[in-house]
Enzyme design. Structure first.
Site, PDB file in Angstrom:
ATOM      1  N   CYS A 179      43.972  55.267  72.244  1.00  9.66           N
ATOM      2  CA  CYS A 179      43.481  54.939  73.587  1.00  9.66           C
ATOM      3  C   CYS A 179      44.324  55.588  74.669  1.00  9.66           C
ATOM      4  O   CYS A 179      43.814  55.953  75.732  1.00  9.66           O
ATOM      5  CB  CYS A 179      43.467  53.423  73.798  1.00  9.66           C
ATOM      6  SG  CYS A 179      42.463  52.516  72.633  1.00  9.66           S
ATOM      7  N   GLU A 186      40.211  45.589  75.837  1.00  3.84           N
ATOM      8  CA  GLU A 186      41.027  46.797  75.947  1.00  3.84           C
ATOM      9  C   GLU A 186      40.123  47.950  75.553  1.00  3.84           C
ATOM     10  O   GLU A 186      39.692  48.054  74.406  1.00  3.84           O
ATOM     11  CB  GLU A 186      42.251  46.687  75.028  1.00  3.84           C
ATOM     12  CG  GLU A 186      43.354  47.679  75.365  1.00  3.84           C
ATOM     13  CD  GLU A 186      43.132  49.034  74.763  1.00  3.84           C
ATOM     14  OE1 GLU A 186      42.772  49.964  75.522  1.00  3.84           O
ATOM     15  OE2 GLU A 186      43.295  49.185  73.555  1.00  3.84           O
ATOM     16  N   LYS A 222      37.450  40.459  62.647  1.00  2.00           N
ATOM     17  CA  LYS A 222      36.361  41.372  62.301  1.00  2.00           C
ATOM     18  C   LYS A 222      36.896  42.799  62.405  1.00  2.00           C
ATOM     19  O   LYS A 222      37.112  43.314  63.499  1.00  2.00           O
ATOM     20  CB  LYS A 222      35.173  41.146  63.249  1.00  2.00           C
ATOM     21  CG  LYS A 222      33.875  41.830  62.786  1.00  2.00           C
ATOM     22  CD  LYS A 222      33.847  43.273  63.206  1.00  2.00           C
ATOM     23  CE  LYS A 222      32.624  43.993  62.685  1.00  2.00           C
ATOM     24  NZ  LYS A 222      32.765  45.464  62.843  1.00  2.00           N
ATOM     25  N   GLU A 246      35.590  60.157  78.121  1.00  2.40           N
ATOM     26  CA  GLU A 246      36.508  59.955  77.001  1.00  2.40           C
ATOM     27  C   GLU A 246      35.959  60.666  75.775  1.00  2.40           C
ATOM     28  O   GLU A 246      34.784  60.531  75.439  1.00  2.40           O
ATOM     29  CB  GLU A 246      36.690  58.470  76.704  1.00  2.40           C
ATOM     30  CG  GLU A 246      37.706  58.229  75.611  1.00  2.40           C
ATOM     31  CD  GLU A 246      37.897  56.771  75.263  1.00  2.40           C
ATOM     32  OE1 GLU A 246      39.046  56.379  75.018  1.00  2.40           O
ATOM     33  OE2 GLU A 246      36.901  56.033  75.239  1.00  2.40           O
TER      34      GLU A 246
END
Length: 505
Positions: free
Chosen positions: A287, A253, A178, A388
């Site tokens: 990331c 993750e 996906k 973040e």
């Protein structure tokens, strides 16, 4: 694969098909937002259910395929990637916005991941040895889980699916891919490359659409045995909660707030270059990007001036333009969120030293461009110090000494990556032992990684076995213990009615 004339469809049970809903969503070019690149199916749970059933039906035959045949398919995949490397890079850049050079690096990294995980897949050995009782052979074997779903982010739409899918398939699982809504054409390329390489029908499915709408089909379906996900911590937590009801294995993750610590004895030029690479490559949208620059006061002014001077040299532009050194962020929603973080940082008292705006003039005003932005004098009370951002923003935090730097580096909910620049080997080693992250660095920028070592985070950055390295394939396997005694020498393991722990575990 003869060309990249995209089908813009799902791939279910070996066929390219539309969603049963007949709905689609637009995919736009972040560099020129008015340009609609594709329209992909806005799939439903019925589509994912069909994909799961097809993958489930293919599992029995695929898990029995010899490792030599699986590895042949994967090595053919490598050949196809090299053959179409430039075309793949163009698609990544058009959908994601990153520079062509950055897209090529992503493809080359994917090849390293693929080749390493093929090797890991060929070494699926269990263990063997004499039992404690004698006369019994005890050994173990590795077995696949079944159907797994791979939910992919938009920031590395080619590398991440290969890092997940190759070990999953080499282990004998079947899979559903996906892709992110911003980069589905890259996911289609991955699927078509596997198909062209010889992957049998049904082993890999491809379904596009909203992650929120497809979550029950991708996570909660009883035939889904594992979910591997890369994305935000918020979404990862929701997946973990959903998966808990069915004991579905998860590999998550997630986010990061990665620090780069610079001590007074560091090579300041190298540290400044590392900070700029870590903060502004891929427009800060990775990331492991450097989000916080934590520096000792005695060298802070020198370092900050060097960082700003180097960041000023960056040229914003379309990723296809070879003169560009930073591309757009990936879409209007991403741009709005980043600008809101900038506004909040200003309001909370952070000192803006560079950038801080979207580009409003010229051709770049048509795209999703945000200037490389540097804030100085950031303290722990500010949102920019802990949240973040996932964009081209660097927060500079000044400290008195190493101890304060380490405490500040760890004082966030995240724990993905970190880095320290110093010539002091004792402090470097202490940092690597006490930095609360899944990967750390000494005199290297925070995003550096190699495929032979695991990739995953601590705290809110990761959950479950990490990706890559030897853990990459272990996540997709069960290990079965087997005890064997020859039939012509069968005797009761126990010579009395009393049963020992050893025979009952």
């Amino acid at each position: 694969m003869s060309s990249f004339d995209f089908y813009c469809k799902n791939f279910i049970d070996g066929q390219w098909c539309s969603s049963e809903s007949s709905r689609t969503f637009e995919v736009r070019n972040p560099a020129v937002w008015s340009e609609v690149l594709h329209r992909y199916p806005k799939s439903t749970d019925k589509d994912t259910a069909r994909a799961v059933e097809s993958a489930s039906n293919a599992f029995a035959s695929w898990k029995s395929v010899a490792l030599s045949e699986k590895s042949t398919i994967m090595r053919r995949m490598c050949e196809l990637i090299r053959e179409h490397r430039d075309q793949i890079a163009v698609t990544i850049t058009r959908e994601n916005g990153k520079l062509i050079s950055e897209s090529l690096v992503e493809i080359d990294s994917a090849l390293l991941e693929l080749e390493y995980q093929v090797g890991e897949g060929q070494r699926q050995f269990g263990t063997a040895g004499e039992s404690f009782k004698g006369g019994i052979l005890g050994h173990s074997r590795k077995e696949p889980l079944g159907v797994v779903s791979a939910i992919i982010p938009w920031n590395f739409p080619f590398n991440v699916p290969l890092r997940k899918l190759v070990p999953a398939l080499m282990a004998g699982n079947t899979a559903i891919l996906k892709p992110a809504g911003q980069t589905p054409a890259v996911g289609e390329i991955v699927t078509r490359l596997f198909q062209e390489a010889g992957l049998p029908s049904g082993v890999l499915q491809f379904v596009t659409g909203s992650g929120a709408e497809l979550s029950s089909g991708l996570v909660a379906h009883p035939k889904i045995k594992a979910v591997t996900f890369t994305g935000s911590t918020e979404v990862g937590r929701q997946i973990a909660v959903t998966a808990a009801d069915t004991f579905t294995r998860t590999q998550l993750e997630m986010g990061g707030k990665n620090p780069l610590v610079v001590l007074a004895d560091a090579d300041v030029d190298a540290a400044a270059e590392a900070a700029v690479i870590g903060a502004f490559s891929c427009a800060g949208q990775w990331c492991t990007a450097t989000s916080r620059l934590i520096v000792e006061n005695s060298v802070a002014d020198i370092l900050v001036d060097k960082v700003i001077a180097r960041a000023k040299e960056l040229v914003l532009g379309n990723g296809n333009d070879t003169e560009s050194s930073m591309g757009p962020v990936c879409g209007k929603q991403q741009q709005r969120q980043i600008l809101q973080h900038i506004h909040t940082a200003k309001h909370q008292g952070a000192k803006l030293r560079l950038g801080g705006s979207q580009v409003m003039e010229g051709e770049l005003s048509e795209g999703c461009f945000v200037e490389p932005t540097v804030f100085d004098c950031v303290d722990v009370s500010m949102d920019i110090a802990k949240e973040e951002i996932f964009g081209p923003i660097l927060a500079i935090m000044r400290v008195e000494d190493y101890e304060a730097a380490l405490q500040l580096a760890n004082d966030v909910p995240y724990g993905l990556s970190s880095s320290i620049f110093t010539r002091d080997i004792d402090k470097a080693l202490h940092f690597t032992e006490h930095s609360e992250v899944g990967l750390t660095h000494v005199n290297i920028h925070s995003a550096y990684k190699e495929p032979q070592l695991c990739f995953g985070g601590y705290k809110d950055s990761g959950f479950g076995l990490p990706e890559a390295g030897s853990a990459g394939i272990q996540f997709f396997q069960e290990e079965k213990a087997i005890y064997l005694k020859k039939a012509d020498k069968c005797e009761p393991v126990q010579s009395s009615l009393r049963v020992s722990i050893m025979s009952c575990e």
